[in-house]
Design a protein around this motif. Sequence first.
Motif, short mmCIF file in Angstrom:
data_model
loop_
_atom_site.label_atom_id
_atom_site.label_comp_id
_atom_site.label_asym_id
_atom_site.label_seq_id
_atom_site.Cartn_x
_atom_site.Cartn_y
_atom_site.Cartn_z
N PRO A 126 41.79 30.41 32.63
CA PRO A 126 40.76 31.35 33.08
C PRO A 126 40.45 32.40 32.01
O PRO A 126 41.35 32.82 31.28
CB PRO A 126 41.38 32.00 34.32
CG PRO A 126 42.47 31.08 34.75
CD PRO A 126 42.98 30.44 33.50
N ALA A 127 39.20 32.81 31.95
CA ALA A 127 38.80 33.88 31.05
C ALA A 127 39.38 35.20 31.54
O ALA A 127 39.78 35.33 32.71
CB ALA A 127 37.28 33.96 30.97
N VAL A 128 39.40 36.18 30.67
CA VAL A 128 40.01 37.47 31.02
C VAL A 128 39.26 38.16 32.16
O VAL A 128 39.84 38.99 32.86
CB VAL A 128 40.09 38.40 29.79
CG1 VAL A 128 41.04 37.83 28.76
CG2 VAL A 128 38.70 38.63 29.18
N ASP A 129 37.98 37.84 32.34
CA ASP A 129 37.22 38.48 33.41
C ASP A 129 37.21 37.67 34.71
O ASP A 129 36.53 38.03 35.66
CB ASP A 129 35.78 38.76 32.96
CG ASP A 129 35.04 37.49 32.58
OD1 ASP A 129 35.68 36.42 32.45
OD2 ASP A 129 33.81 37.55 32.37
N ARG A 130 37.98 36.57 34.75
CA ARG A 130 38.07 35.77 35.97
C ARG A 130 38.83 36.54 37.04
O ARG A 130 39.93 37.02 36.82
CB ARG A 130 38.78 34.45 35.67
CG ARG A 130 39.11 33.54 36.88
CD ARG A 130 37.88 33.18 37.69
NE ARG A 130 38.05 31.99 38.48
CZ ARG A 130 38.31 31.98 39.79
NH1 ARG A 130 38.46 33.11 40.45
NH2 ARG A 130 38.42 30.83 40.43
N LYS A 131 38.21 36.70 38.22
CA LYS A 131 38.87 37.39 39.33
C LYS A 131 40.01 36.51 39.84
O LYS A 131 39.81 35.34 40.15
CB LYS A 131 37.86 37.70 40.42
CG LYS A 131 36.80 38.70 39.97
CD LYS A 131 35.78 38.99 41.07
CE LYS A 131 34.74 40.00 40.60
NZ LYS A 131 33.71 40.27 41.64
N LEU A 132 41.19 37.10 39.97
CA LEU A 132 42.40 36.32 40.22
C LEU A 132 42.98 36.46 41.61
O LEU A 132 43.77 35.62 42.04
CB LEU A 132 43.49 36.74 39.22
CG LEU A 132 43.19 36.55 37.73
CD1 LEU A 132 44.34 37.11 36.90
CD2 LEU A 132 42.95 35.09 37.41
N VAL A 133 42.63 37.52 42.34
CA VAL A 133 43.32 37.84 43.58
C VAL A 133 42.40 37.63 44.77
O VAL A 133 41.30 38.19 44.82
CB VAL A 133 43.82 39.30 43.57
CG1 VAL A 133 44.55 39.62 44.86
CG2 VAL A 133 44.73 39.54 42.36
N GLN A 134 42.83 36.80 45.71
CA GLN A 134 42.07 36.56 46.94
C GLN A 134 42.49 37.55 48.01
O GLN A 134 43.68 37.68 48.32
CB GLN A 134 42.29 35.13 47.43
CG GLN A 134 41.49 34.78 48.69
CD GLN A 134 41.65 33.33 49.08
OE1 GLN A 134 41.71 32.45 48.23
NE2 GLN A 134 41.73 33.08 50.38
N VAL A 135 41.51 38.25 48.58
CA VAL A 135 41.76 39.26 49.59
C VAL A 135 41.01 38.89 50.87
O VAL A 135 39.81 38.61 50.83
CB VAL A 135 41.31 40.66 49.11
CG1 VAL A 135 41.54 41.71 50.19
CG2 VAL A 135 42.04 41.04 47.82
#
Length: 228
Positions: A98-107
Amino acid sequence: MTVRLIKHAASDADVVFAARVSTQGADSIPAEVLGGSERGLINYLMRERHGSPFEHGSITMYVEAPIFVFREWQRHRIASYNEESARYRELRPTFYLPAVDRKLVQVGKAGAYRFERGTAEQLDIVDSTLVAAYRTAYDAYDQMLAAGIAREIARAALPVGIYSSMYVTMNPRGLMNFLSLRTHREGAAFVSNPQREIEMCAEKVEAIFADLMPVTHAAFEANGRVAP
C-alpha cells in the motif's frame, strides 16, 4: 496499477446508429459528427435507461494488478477475460504494498463503516509484515520449482498480493456498470464504496472511456452514474 488501452471499436456515433435503427431501419447510418439532436438522444437513452444501444462497441485493455484485485474485477461477468496463467509460466516476484496515503484502519460495523489513516507505526507494520510474508512465500515457490515441482502445484504457495496480468474486453454498457460499482462519487445516485485498489484501476478505465466516448461519458455523469 497498470490499465492500458489495446484496441477499441467504440464511439458515441455507435450509440446513435444502434438506437435509430428502431425508427429508421437500414437508413440509420452512423454519423461522423454528432450534432445537438444526437447528443440529446444519447442523454435521453441514458436518462431513461435504454441500455442496449450502449452495447454496440468494444474496448480491450491490458491490466496489471494484484490477484486480489482481479478476483474482484472478475466478479463482473459482463466482460471477457484472459489472464496470465501460473500453470504455464513462472510468475515474477512482483508484489503489492500500500502507498503511504492508503487508509489502513476500518472503523464501524459491516455495512456502515469507513476507513481512516493509520499511524506511522501501523504503516511500518504493514510494510514489514507483507515484505516478510512475500519473501517467505516466493522462496517456497522458487524452491519447489527448482526441485522440479510442476508450476501448477508450486503456485499454491503464492499470496493474492502477487501481480498478475490480463486482457479484459467490455462493451460500453458493461463498462459503465463496472464504473458505477468500482468508483466512489458522493454525487452519484447510488454511492458505492469500493476497495481502494480496484478503484485505482477503475479510475484509469474511466479516463480511457471518457476519451473514447466523451458524450456518453458526460451523459453517464449527468444522470447519476447509473449504468443504463
